[in-house]
Design a protein around this motif. Structure first.
Motif, PDB file in Angstrom:
ATOM      1  N   ASN A   2      29.939  72.432   3.238  1.00  0.00           N
ATOM      2  CA  ASN A   2      29.738  71.025   3.534  1.00  0.00           C
ATOM      3  C   ASN A   2      30.001  70.178   2.292  1.00  0.00           C
ATOM      4  O   ASN A   2      29.202  70.164   1.361  1.00  0.00           O
ATOM      5  CB  ASN A   2      28.303  70.835   4.048  1.00  0.00           C
ATOM      6  CG  ASN A   2      28.077  69.440   4.573  1.00  0.00           C
ATOM      7  OD1 ASN A   2      28.970  68.602   4.511  1.00  0.00           O
ATOM      8  ND2 ASN A   2      26.882  69.207   5.097  1.00  0.00           N
ATOM      9  N   ASN A   3      31.178  69.534   2.282  1.00  0.00           N
ATOM     10  CA  ASN A   3      31.467  68.569   1.223  1.00  0.00           C
ATOM     11  C   ASN A   3      31.262  69.123  -0.182  1.00  0.00           C
ATOM     12  O   ASN A   3      30.534  68.563  -0.978  1.00  0.00           O
ATOM     13  CB  ASN A   3      30.552  67.354   1.418  1.00  0.00           C
ATOM     14  CG  ASN A   3      31.392  66.112   1.599  1.00  0.00           C
ATOM     15  OD1 ASN A   3      32.597  66.235   1.838  1.00  0.00           O
ATOM     16  ND2 ASN A   3      30.782  64.960   1.489  1.00  0.00           N
ATOM     17  N   ASP A  51      37.460  69.382  -4.212  1.00  0.00           N
ATOM     18  CA  ASP A  51      37.055  67.999  -3.997  1.00  0.00           C
ATOM     19  C   ASP A  51      36.729  67.756  -2.525  1.00  0.00           C
ATOM     20  O   ASP A  51      37.601  67.832  -1.671  1.00  0.00           O
ATOM     21  CB  ASP A  51      38.196  67.082  -4.460  1.00  0.00           C
ATOM     22  CG  ASP A  51      37.727  65.643  -4.598  1.00  0.00           C
ATOM     23  OD1 ASP A  51      36.497  65.421  -4.549  1.00  0.00           O
ATOM     24  OD2 ASP A  51      38.595  64.770  -4.740  1.00  0.00           O
ATOM     25  N   GLN A  52      35.474  67.486  -2.239  1.00  0.00           N
ATOM     26  CA  GLN A  52      35.011  67.177  -0.882  1.00  0.00           C
ATOM     27  C   GLN A  52      35.607  68.136   0.144  1.00  0.00           C
ATOM     28  O   GLN A  52      36.225  67.743   1.111  1.00  0.00           O
ATOM     29  CB  GLN A  52      35.378  65.737  -0.523  1.00  0.00           C
ATOM     30  CG  GLN A  52      34.776  64.782  -1.512  1.00  0.00           C
ATOM     31  CD  GLN A  52      34.746  63.360  -0.996  1.00  0.00           C
ATOM     32  OE1 GLN A  52      35.295  63.048   0.049  1.00  0.00           O
ATOM     33  NE2 GLN A  52      34.068  62.501  -1.720  1.00  0.00           N
ATOM     34  N   GLY A  89      39.630  68.539   3.149  1.00  0.00           N
ATOM     35  CA  GLY A  89      39.303  68.247   1.763  1.00  0.00           C
ATOM     36  C   GLY A  89      40.391  68.804   0.882  1.00  0.00           C
ATOM     37  O   GLY A  89      41.448  69.197   1.379  1.00  0.00           O
ATOM     38  N   GLU A 129      25.966  73.943   1.097  1.00  0.00           N
ATOM     39  CA  GLU A 129      26.130  72.816   0.184  1.00  0.00           C
ATOM     40  C   GLU A 129      25.867  73.285  -1.238  1.00  0.00           C
ATOM     41  O   GLU A 129      25.150  74.256  -1.461  1.00  0.00           O
ATOM     42  CB  GLU A 129      25.133  71.702   0.514  1.00  0.00           C
ATOM     43  CG  GLU A 129      25.393  71.060   1.849  1.00  0.00           C
ATOM     44  CD  GLU A 129      24.353  69.977   2.142  1.00  0.00           C
ATOM     45  OE1 GLU A 129      23.979  69.246   1.195  1.00  0.00           O
ATOM     46  OE2 GLU A 129      23.924  69.897   3.297  1.00  0.00           O
ATOM     47  N   SER A 156      32.143  69.826  -3.902  1.00  0.00           N
ATOM     48  CA  SER A 156      32.957  69.340  -5.019  1.00  0.00           C
ATOM     49  C   SER A 156      32.508  70.053  -6.281  1.00  0.00           C
ATOM     50  O   SER A 156      31.324  70.014  -6.642  1.00  0.00           O
ATOM     51  CB  SER A 156      32.775  67.829  -5.209  1.00  0.00           C
ATOM     52  OG  SER A 156      33.213  67.146  -4.062  1.00  0.00           O
ATOM     53  N   ASN A 200      35.532  71.028   2.984  1.00  0.00           N
ATOM     54  CA  ASN A 200      34.726  71.483   4.128  1.00  0.00           C
ATOM     55  C   ASN A 200      35.371  72.683   4.802  1.00  0.00           C
ATOM     56  O   ASN A 200      36.589  72.757   4.895  1.00  0.00           O
ATOM     57  CB  ASN A 200      34.616  70.372   5.172  1.00  0.00           C
ATOM     58  CG  ASN A 200      33.700  69.267   4.723  1.00  0.00           C
ATOM     59  OD1 ASN A 200      32.487  69.384   4.803  1.00  0.00           O
ATOM     60  ND2 ASN A 200      34.303  68.194   4.212  1.00  0.00           N
TER      61      ASN A 200
END
Ligand SMILES: Nc1ncnc2c1ncn2[C@@H]1O[C@H](COP(=O)(O)OP(=O)(O)OP(=O)(O)O)[C@@H](O)[C@H]1O
Ligand SMILES: [Mg+2]
Lengths: 305, 248
Positions: B18-19, B5-6, B61, B220, B21, B8
């Motif tokens: 990068n973020n 979850d989110q 995260g 990402e 999920s 990094n």
């Protein structure tokens, strides 16, 4: 235009080849000559020590069984050197028993437990300690250790224990620094592989790192032993220099090296005592060969596995 | 269930993930695809905290395995790793015998009986489809195996620990088509009991073995969904172009 381009290309290709040939040739000659000089020096040393060492036996001044007996009294022309040889072995074994576990543990600490501190502070410190001349270790032993042991148990403080302690301190940095090299040579991937299977740090150190580094660690110990066995000055300064049976910690003993350093100036070349010193030097040489052989065997096993 | 979850990751200044999920459901196979350097291995190594050993590594995260928050300071990393078996991108056997390589995991987790270890070694070598090639030299050094054999040995080594989740970083990169097929079949058969996450550069392989596919680009996740849907009708243009081999 095209012609010229071709010639210059041909030249370019040829010139370095010629130059390489000459550099090759010169480099090879220099290395060959150096190697032969080294081999020559080595062989003449071996020959010199061997022939000198064998002389008293060939001349019939002493028999092998007399040499390997315990009857030492030079004034009666008795040169039984067994206790002296055993003295060398005892200090070496004693020092190794102390320094090997201590040194390997210290190396583990410096590489696996506290690598940052180990690299910045402890490793440079050990390297300095390796470089300290042995006479300094002997001097420290003589000034601090001998009086301390003397006070602690009564008596003069010279003897087997002092020799063992001084030597163990002296070979400790050698064992540490070679062990550190051996442990650091273990690929990081092995550790990662072990951790990824859920191993703890200690399991990884025991079962992977130490197991892989074992030949290097054994080399460290054997090199430490060799250094202890061959050390003369530091030992001579603290063990008392009396050829007693070397089985008691607190009485003065002798070793091959201390006997040689102590008497080489006090004996006349050609007299039996002086010749016996050469025989002792030969024993030292043979032992060194044994140490080297052992290291060879250890490292060869690694290559096979 | 394994939920990212989110999340990094930074290597020093480099923002490597990068973020992110994504959810890995139990008993499914997820394929991670994307061009080299996009962060697939980084995510895999973050899941079982193997990045902890990289000095510049930093993460924020959340990753949860069931109720366990993986990056919580109270989490027992050792038992976490036992639950998440990992095959590295470069498989490196220990400098031990073939047998000892596989028995290593079971041994450190307390199995001592030789009979039991023998059985584990044989079973996992069969699973990894290596048994026939090494059964006569179980006690020879594993470093003498070929690259592809080493890759299968490392898979067997992980199976011997009986994890719940398998993290496979290009497990078939050094294998011939036949061995590759065996490994794919192994993955499909293991799916009944394991959650599997596999990095692959082989699109066909991703299609064949995975239920879910995640497409990575520059740290990402561009798109992550059911494999069939992703391959048939990708939402994002970048996914489409990558799948059709137009860049990457
Ligand atoms: N230990 C590290 N230190 C610094 N940067 C790293 C480290 N490991 C990876 N990176 C960087 O993080 C990014 C992602 O790397 P990663 O290994 O996850 O890529 P990948 O998707 O697995 O690529 P490949 O398909 O080539 O294996 C890359 O830019 C890489 O340079
Ligand atoms: Mg990778």
């Amino acid at each position: 235009m095209k012609e010229r381009g071709n010639t210059s290309l041909a030249e370019k290709l040829q010139t370095p080849a010629r130059r390489i040939f000459w550099t090759e040739w010169r480099g090879r000659s220099i290395t060959y000559v150096s190697v032969w000089i080294v081999i020559l020096i080595l062989l003449s040393l071996l020959w010199f020590i061997t022939s000198k060492g064998l002389q008293p036996f060939l001349n019939g001044e002493i028999t092998l069984s007399q040499f390997f007996s315990t009857n030492w009294s030079p004034q009666d022309n008795k040169f039984g050197s067994l206790y002296i040889m055993l003295g060398s072995f005892m200090v070496t074994i004693g020092a190794t028993l102390i320094s090997a576990p201590l040194g390997i543990s210290a190396a583990i600490f410096m590489t696996e437990i506290a690598p940052k501190w180990g690299k910045k502070v402890l490793q440079p410190a050990t390297e300095i300690l390796v470089g300290i001349p042995s006479v300094v270790y002997g001097f420290i032993g003589l000034t601090l250790l001998v009086p301390f042991i003397g006070k602690l148990i009564g008596g003069i403080g010279f003897g087997l224990l002092s020799g063992i302690l001084v030597l163990s301190i002296m070979i400790l940095p050698t064992i540490i620094s070679i062990s550190v090299d051996a442990i650091e040579a273990v690929p990081q991937k092995y550790r990662e592989g072990s951790y990824a299977l859920g191993a703890t740090r200690w399991q990884t150190i025991w079962k992977i790192v130490l197991k892989t580094a074992l030949p290097g660690l054994m080399t460290a110990v054997v090199l430490g032993m060799a250094r202890a066995f061959g050390e003369a000055l530091a030992v001579q300064m603290v063990i008392g220099n009396v050829p007693n049976a070397p089985f008691h910690f607190f009485i003065s003993i002798h070793t091959l090296t201390s006997m040689i350093t102590q008497n080489m100036g006090n004996t006349v070349p050609g007299e039996t005592f002086n010749q016996i010193l050469w025989s002792m030097a030969l024993v030292l040489l043979l032992m060194t060969l044994v140490f080297i052989l052992v290291i060879r065997l250890i490292t060869r096993r690694r290559d096979v596995s | 269930m394994l939920v990212v979850d989110q999340f990094n990751v930074y290597y020093g200044e480099k923002h490597a993930l990068n973020n992110i999920s994504i959810t890995f459901s139990s008993k499914t196979v997820t394929a991670l695809i994307g061009p080299s350097g996009c962060g697939k291995s980084t995510l895999l190594r973050s899941l079982n905290r193997m990045n902890d050993y990289i000095p510049m590594f930093r993460a924020d995260g959340s990753i949860r395995l069931g109720k366990t928050e993986i990056y919580d300071s109270k989490t027992d990393v050792v038992s976490l790793r036992k639950r998440m078996g990992m095959v590295f991108q470069q498989p490196i056997p220990f400098p031990l015998s073939i047998y000892d390589n596989i028995a290593y995991g079971p041994r450190i987790h307390g199995i001592k009986q030789k009979k039991q270890l023998d059985a584990i070694v044989e079973k996992t070598l069969h699973q990894a489809h290596l048994w026939d090639e090494v059964k006569d030299r179980l006690h020879a050094s594993a470093l003498g195996l070929s690259g592809g054999q080493q890759q299968r040995l490392v898979i067997a080594r992980v199976l011997a620990v009986e994890p719940e989740i398998l993290l496979l970083d290009e497990p078939a990169s050094a294998l011939d088509p036949i061995s590759t097929e065996h490994i794919e079949q192994l993955i499909l058969s293991l799916k009944e009991n394991y959650t599997i996450i596999v990095v692959t550069h082989n699109m066909q392989q991703a299609k064949r073995i995975s239920d879910q596919t995640a497409f990575f680009l520059h740290g990402e996740i561009v798109e992550a969904k059911e494999t069939d849907i992703l391959f048939q009708s990708p939402n994002d243009q970048r996914t489409e172009r990558y799948l059709s081999g137009q860049f990457g």
